[in-house]
Design a protein around this motif. Structure first.
Motif, short mmCIF file in Angstrom:
data_model
loop_
_atom_site.label_atom_id
_atom_site.label_comp_id
_atom_site.label_asym_id
_atom_site.label_seq_id
_atom_site.Cartn_x
_atom_site.Cartn_y
_atom_site.Cartn_z
N SER B 138 0.80 -1.06 0.04
CA SER B 138 -0.06 0.00 -0.14
C SER B 138 0.86 0.97 -0.04
N ASP B 148 -0.64 4.17 -7.12
CA ASP B 148 -1.77 3.22 -6.92
C ASP B 148 -2.09 2.25 -8.05
N GLU B 149 -2.36 2.93 -9.17
CA GLU B 149 -2.92 2.49 -10.41
C GLU B 149 -2.04 1.17 -10.72
N TYR B 150 -0.65 1.40 -10.56
CA TYR B 150 0.36 0.15 -10.79
C TYR B 150 0.33 -0.88 -9.97
N LYS B 152 -2.50 -1.68 -8.53
CA LYS B 152 -3.38 -2.25 -8.47
C LYS B 152 -3.48 -3.41 -9.80
N SER B 153 -2.77 -2.81 -10.70
CA SER B 153 -2.73 -3.65 -11.84
C SER B 153 -2.02 -4.95 -11.83
N SER B 154 -1.10 -5.24 -10.86
CA SER B 154 -0.57 -6.28 -10.52
C SER B 154 -1.31 -7.60 -10.28
N ILE B 158 -1.57 -7.50 -3.76
CA ILE B 158 -2.69 -7.16 -3.45
C ILE B 158 -2.49 -5.80 -2.97
N TYR B 159 -3.58 -4.82 -3.40
CA TYR B 159 -3.59 -3.48 -3.15
C TYR B 159 -4.70 -3.41 -2.10
N GLU B 161 -5.44 -0.67 0.12
CA GLU B 161 -5.58 0.64 0.55
C GLU B 161 -6.95 1.01 0.68
N GLN B 163 -9.34 -0.61 2.44
CA GLN B 163 -10.20 -1.66 2.10
C GLN B 163 -9.96 -2.48 3.42
#
Lengths: 520, 318
Positions: B138, B148-150, B152-154, B158-159, B161, B163
Motif C-alpha cells: 500500500s 496506486d494504479e500500477y 492495482k494492476s499487478s 494485493i492493493y 488501501e 479496504q
C-alpha cells in the motif's frame, strides 16, 4: 571536479539525538579520566620500573588500531547495535550474545564498585585529611556505603528514565567538573619539583621522601626505567582506556553515525591519551619518577615502611602536600565524580542492552516495556537498579567481584573475535562489502582495509590478552580467575541457547532476528 | 491450532535492495503473508552527468565518481538504487536546466516515480510467480498518487488501501496510508478528522474487530513509536545547548483513539523511521519496525497469529 547536486523532493526526514561530540565525551567519560591517578599507582607498584608516560603513547596506537577498526565496521553496519550485531551476523548469534553478555557483566561489576571507589579513593581520604577521622571511618563502613549506593542508584535511575537528553546533560556536567579537577591538579603541581615536593612531603606526612626510595630499592625496586616492565605495564593504561569504543552500542541514537563514530572513537582515544600523558608528565615532574615508582611499590607490596593513612594514588599524594585546602578539595572531590559519572554511563548502556535483548526476544518481553511520559524502558531500568545494588553488595561483602580482575583479558578476547568477523567480512558477506562506501573497500597491501585493520586489531588484542596475563594483574596467575572470566562467556552462551530453544518450540526461531534476507 | 505467519515492513523509500528483500521475505521467513506498509518511493535523484569526454560524472554519498565504461555506470546505478536514491543519466546541458528549473525537477520526479513503480511491479511479478503467500503493498503519505494504479494492476500484489481484506480465514486487515499533517505537507497528509472518518468507515465493514489488524501508516500519538525531532520554521531540528535535539510526539491522535476504542489484535505502523519499537495500548500490540533503507537493511516484524491471538513475534533486521 565541480560538486554535483542531488535533486531532492519534499519528504519526511530522519534525525538522531546524540551528536558526534556527545558520543566523544561519552567515550572519554566511560574510560574514566582521573582514574589515571589510580591506574598509574597500580602499574608502578606491580610493574617496577615502568615508565608511565611511555605507556600512554604505547597504549594509544594499540587502542587506536582497534578503535579505527571499530569505526570502520560502523561504516559498514552503522545502525545495528555494535559488535553484538556484527558478530551475530557474520559468525553466529550465540557468539554475538555471549560476547556482549561478558561486557554487560563487567559493566555491572564496575557499577557495583563505584560508590566504594568514590568513598575509598575520594571522600574518606579527604575527610581524613581535614581531620574528620571518625566521619571518614563512618563513610568507610560497608553498610553506610550500601546506603549511599541506594541514593546514587536512585539518582542514576532518575537521570536515565528521563532519556538520552537528561543523560547527555549529566555526562557533560560531569566531564566539565572532572576536567576542572584535572586542570587544578596540573596547575597546582606544575610549579613543584622533586626537592620542593620532598620537603613538604617530609614535613606533612610523617614519611621521608629519600627513605621511601632507598627502602623500595632495598626491597628490589629497580633504580631506573625497565623496558619490559613498561611494555607489560601498559596493561593498566589500556585497562584505563577500556570502553573507548562503547559509543557503538548507542549508535542507534547517534546522528550522522558514519562520521560520528570516527570522531567519537578516534577523538576519544586522542583526548584520553593527552589527559593520561599530561597527568603522568606533571606527576613525574613534581614528585620525581623514582619516588612515584618507589612509594607505589611499597604500598602495593604491603610494606610496613609505608605508613600513610591512604594509598599513594597521585591525587591523594597531591592533596597531602598542597597547603591550599581549596585546591585539595577541588582535586579530590572532583575525582570522586569520576566513578559516579562512569557508573552512570555504564547504567545507561546496561539498560539499553537489556532493552535490546528483550526487543530481540532473547529476554522476556516485559523488559522492553516503555513508559509513556519519558519513553524510557522502565522495567529494564528497575532491573538494572536492583542488579546494581546486588553487585555493590557483592563487592562490599564478598570477594567474588575481584574475579573480574581479568576483565582486560576477557575484553581482549571479545575484540579478537570481532576482529576475526571484520577480517573475513569481505569474503563471507560479499554483497554487504560491495555495497559499502569506498573507504571500506580501499585496498592496502592487496587486502581490503577492513581485513587489514581486522587483522591488526586481532594481533593488538591478542597482545593485550598476553600482557594482561603476564605476570597477571592480580600479582600471580590465578586459574580460578581465568575460569571465572571464561565462565561469563559460557553463561551468556547458555542464556542464548535456552532462549533459542524456547522460541524454536514456540514457533519463530530466534536466529531469524539478524539473519539477512537474500538481496538478489 | 492453525497459525498464520505474517511479515510486515515499511518505509523502504525507493531502496531496491530493501524491496527485493521484501519480495524474498515470504520464502525466507516461511510467511503466509507479507505486507509493505507504505512510503515506497524514493526521495532523491542522483544525476549521472555524461560530459563531452564521454565519461559519466556522479556525486554519491559525498564522494565524486568518474565512470568510464557502461559496466561502471550500471554498477553505480545499482548502488544508487540499493539505498533508496534514483539514478538518472543526463547530459551536462540537461543537468544545468534541471538544476535551475524546479518545475522541470518536479516533472522528472513524477516521471521517474512511474518508471520505478513499473520496474518494481515487474520485479514482483517475476519473484512472486508460483509462490503461495499473499503480498500486500500500500502507499504511504510520501508516495505520489500515480503509484496506486500500477499496484492495482499487478496479478500478484494485493492493493489493500482503504479496504478491508482477509489475511486468513480468522483475520481481517484494514489499511490506511494517509498521515496527519507533517511539516513537509506531503501528498497524502490530511487533517485528523479525515483520518478518523476513514478509520470509522473501514471498521464498520470489519466482522471480527478483536482479530483485526490495523495496517495504518502513521503511528498512534503519544507512544514510543511516534517520536521525532521538533523542527523550526526552516524544517531543521531544534538543537539543544547540551548537544541533542528536542523530540516530540508526532503521531495521529485519531489512530490512537481508534485503537483505544476498538482494541484490534495488531497495529502495524511506520512513518517515523527512528521510532522503532513495540507498545501495547490495552490489548493491542502496536509495532513500528523502523526503517534503515539507506543502509539497505530491511527492518521488519514477524508474527505467528492464531484465532486466539499472537502466538509469537520477532522484530527482524533482515
Amino acid at each position: 571536479m565541480e560538486k554535483q547536486e542531488l535533486f531532492v523532493r519534499k519528504a519526511s526526514g530522519l534525525v538522531r539525538n546524540i551528536s558526534a561530540w556527545d558520543a566523544l565525551i561519552f567515550n572519554v567519560i566511560v574510560m574514566g579520566p582521573g582514574a589515571v591517578y589510580l591506574y598509574g599507582m597500580w602499574a608502578s607498584g606491580l610493574f617496577p620500573g615502568v615508565d608511565l608516560t611511555l605507556t600512554a603513547w604505547v597504549a594509544a596506537p594499540v587502542c587506536m588500531i582497534i578503535g579505527l577498526f571499530y569505526a570502520l565496521f560502523s561504516v559498514i553496519m552503522p545502525r545495528s547495535g555494535g559488535d553484538y550485531v556484527w558478530a551475530t551476523r557474520i559468525l553466529h548469534p550465540s557468539i554475538g550474545f555471549s560476547m556482549v553478555f561478558f561486557i554487560f557483566i563487567v559493566l555491572m561489576a564496575f557499577v557495583g564498585m563505584e560508590i566504594p571507589w568514590a568513598v575509598q579513593w575520594g571522600l574518606a581520604p579527604f575527610l581524613s585529611y581535614l581531620g574528620y577521622e571518625s566521619l571518614a571511618k563512618l563513610l568507610n563502613n560497608n553498610y553506610v556505603m550500601m546506603g549511599l549506593g541506594l541514593v546514587y542508584y536512585a539518582v542514576c535511575a532518575v537521570i536515565t528514565v528521563r532519556g538520552a537528553r537528561a543523560f547527555v546533560k549529566a555526562v557533560w556536567a560531569s566531564f566539565i567538573l572532572i576536567i576542572i579537577g584535572i586542570i587544578t591538579y596540573v596547575i597546582a603541581l606544575l610549579p613543584m619539583n622533586p626537592s620542593t615536593f620532598a620537603s613538604i612531603f617530609n614535613s606533612s606526612t610523617g614519611m621521608n621522601y629519600q627513605d621511601v626510595i632507598s627502602k623500595a630499592i632495598a626491597n628490589g625496586h629497580p633504580t631506573g626505567f625497565v623496558f619490559s616492565a613498561t611494555m607489560l605495564g601498559i596493561v593498566y593504561t589500556i585497562l584505563n582506556f577500556t570502553g573507548f569504543n562503547l559509543s557503538v552500542y548507542i549508535a542507534g541514537e547517534v546522528k550522522e553515525v558514519r562520521k560520528a563514530q570516527f570522531i567519537a572513537i578516534a577523538g576519544g582515544i586522542l583526548v584520553f591519551t593527552l589527559i593520561t600523558w599530561i597527568i603522568y608528565v606533571v606527576t613525574y615532574k613534581a614528585m620525581g619518577a623514582q619516588f612515584v615508582g618507589a612509594i607505589s611499590y611499597l604500598a602495593v607490596q604491603g610494606s610496613p615502611d609505608y605508613t600513610l593513612p591512604f594509598a599513594p594514588a597521585f591525587h591523594l599524594l597531591a592533596m597531602a602536600v598542597l597547603e591550599n585546602k581549596l585546591l585539595s578539595a577541588i582535586i579530590v572531590l572532583t575525582w570522586a565524580i569520576v566513578p559516579l559519572a562512569c557508573g552512570l554511563t555504564y547504567i545507561f548502556t546496561a539498560v539499553r542492552l537489556i532493552f535490546a535483548w528483550s526487543f530481540d526476544r532473547v529476554l522476556p518481553q516485559v523488559f522492553s516495556k516503555v513508559d509513556e511520559r519519558y519513553n524510557s524502558p522502565y522495567v529494564a531500568l528497575i532491573f538494572i537498579t536492583i542488579l546494581s545494588i546486588v553487585f555493590e553488595a557483592l563487592w562490599l561483602f564478598t570477594p567474588i567481584l575481584s574475579y573480574v580482575a581479568y576483565v582486560v583479558t576477557g575484553w581482549s578476547i571479545e575484540i579478537a573475535v570481532v576482529s576475526i568477523a571484520g577480517a573475513i567480512l569481505p569474503y563471507v558477506k560479499k554483497d554487504l562489502f560491495e555495497a559499502s562506501p569506498s573507504i571500506v573497500k580501499r585496498k592496502v597491501l592487496g587486502l581490503p582495509l577492513i581485513t587489514l585493520l581486522g587483522m591488526l586489531s586481532f594481533f593488538a588484542s591478542v597482545y593485550i590478552a598476553y600482557a594482561s596475563l603476564t605476570p597477571a594483574i592480580a600479582g600471580t596467575l590465578n586459574e580460578t580467575y581465568i575460569i571465572f572470566t571464561f565462565g561469563i562467556f559460557v553463561l551468556g552462551f547458555i542464556i542464548y541457547l535456552i532462549s533459542s530453544v524456547y522460541h524454536r518450540m514456540k514457533g519463530i526461531p530466534l536466529e531469524l532476528t539478524f539473519k539477512e534476507i537474500p538481496p538478489e | 491450532m492453525p497459525r498464520t505467519r505474517i511479515f510486515f515492513t515499511t518505509d523502504v523509500h525507493g531502496s531496491e535492495r530493501c524491496f527485493i528483500k521484501f519480495l524474498n521475505a515470504g520464502q525466507f521467513y516461511k510467511a503466509d503473508c507479507i505486507i509493505l506498509g507504505g512510503d515506497i518511493t524514493f526521495k532523491a535523484i542522483v544525476p549521472l552527468v555524461r560530459k563531452g569526454d564521454g565519461k559519466v560524472y556522479a556525486r554519491f554519498l559525498g564522494e565524486n565518481y568518474v565512470l568510464s565504461s557502461e559496466n561502471e555506470v550500471k554498477l553505480m546505478e545499482k548502488r544508487v538504487r540499493s539505498i533508496g536514491f534514483y539514478p538518472y543519466q543526463m547530459s551536462e546541458e540537461e543537468y544545468r536546466e534541471y538544476l535551475s528549473n524546479k518545475r522541470m525537477q518536479d516533472e522528472l520526479f513524477e516521471r521517474l516515480v512511474v518508471e520505478m513503480i513499473k520496474r518494481w511491479v515487474s520485479l514482483a511479478e517475476e519473484k512472486l510467480r508460483d509462490k503461495n503467500f499473499k503480498c500486500f503493498i500500500s502507499p504511504g503519505n510520501d508516495d505520489s498518487r500515480l503509484v496506486d494504479e500500477y499496484l492495482k494492476s499487478s496479478k500478484y500484489i494485493i492493493y489493500p488501501e482503504e479496504q478491508v481484506v482477509k489475511v486468513d480465514s480468522d483475520h481481517e486487515m484494514i489499511t490506511l496510508g494517509v498521515s496527519n499533517i507533517t511539516p513537509w505537507h506531503c501528498i497524502r497528509d490530511v487533517e485528523e478528522n479525515v483520518i478518523e472518518e476513514k478509520i470509522e468507515k473501514l471498521v464498520s465493514q470489519v466482522s471480527d474487530i478483536k482479530n483485526c489488524i490495523f495496517n495504518i501508516h502513521v503511528p498512534p500519538y503519544g507512544t514510543p513509536l511516534d517520536l521525532a525531532p521538533k523542527l523550526d520554521e526552516n524544517l531543521k531540528p531544534i538543537a539543544l545547548p547540551t548537544g541533542g535535539v528536542e523530540m516530540v510526539n508526532v503521531g495521529s491522535t485519531s489512530v490512537r483513539k481508534a485503537i483505544e476504542k476498538y482494541q484490534p489484535l495488531l497495529g502495524l505502523h511506520g512513518h517515523i523511521h527512528e521510532s522503532r519499537g513495540i507498545f501495547k495500548i490495552g490489548r493491542t500490540l502496536c509495532v513500528n519496525p523502523g526503517s534503515e533503507y539507506t543502509e539497505g537493511i530491511l527492518k521488519g516484524f514477524l508474527a505467528d497469529i492464531t484465532e486466539k491471538g499472537i502466538r509469537d513475534y520477532l522484530i527482524t533486521t533482515g
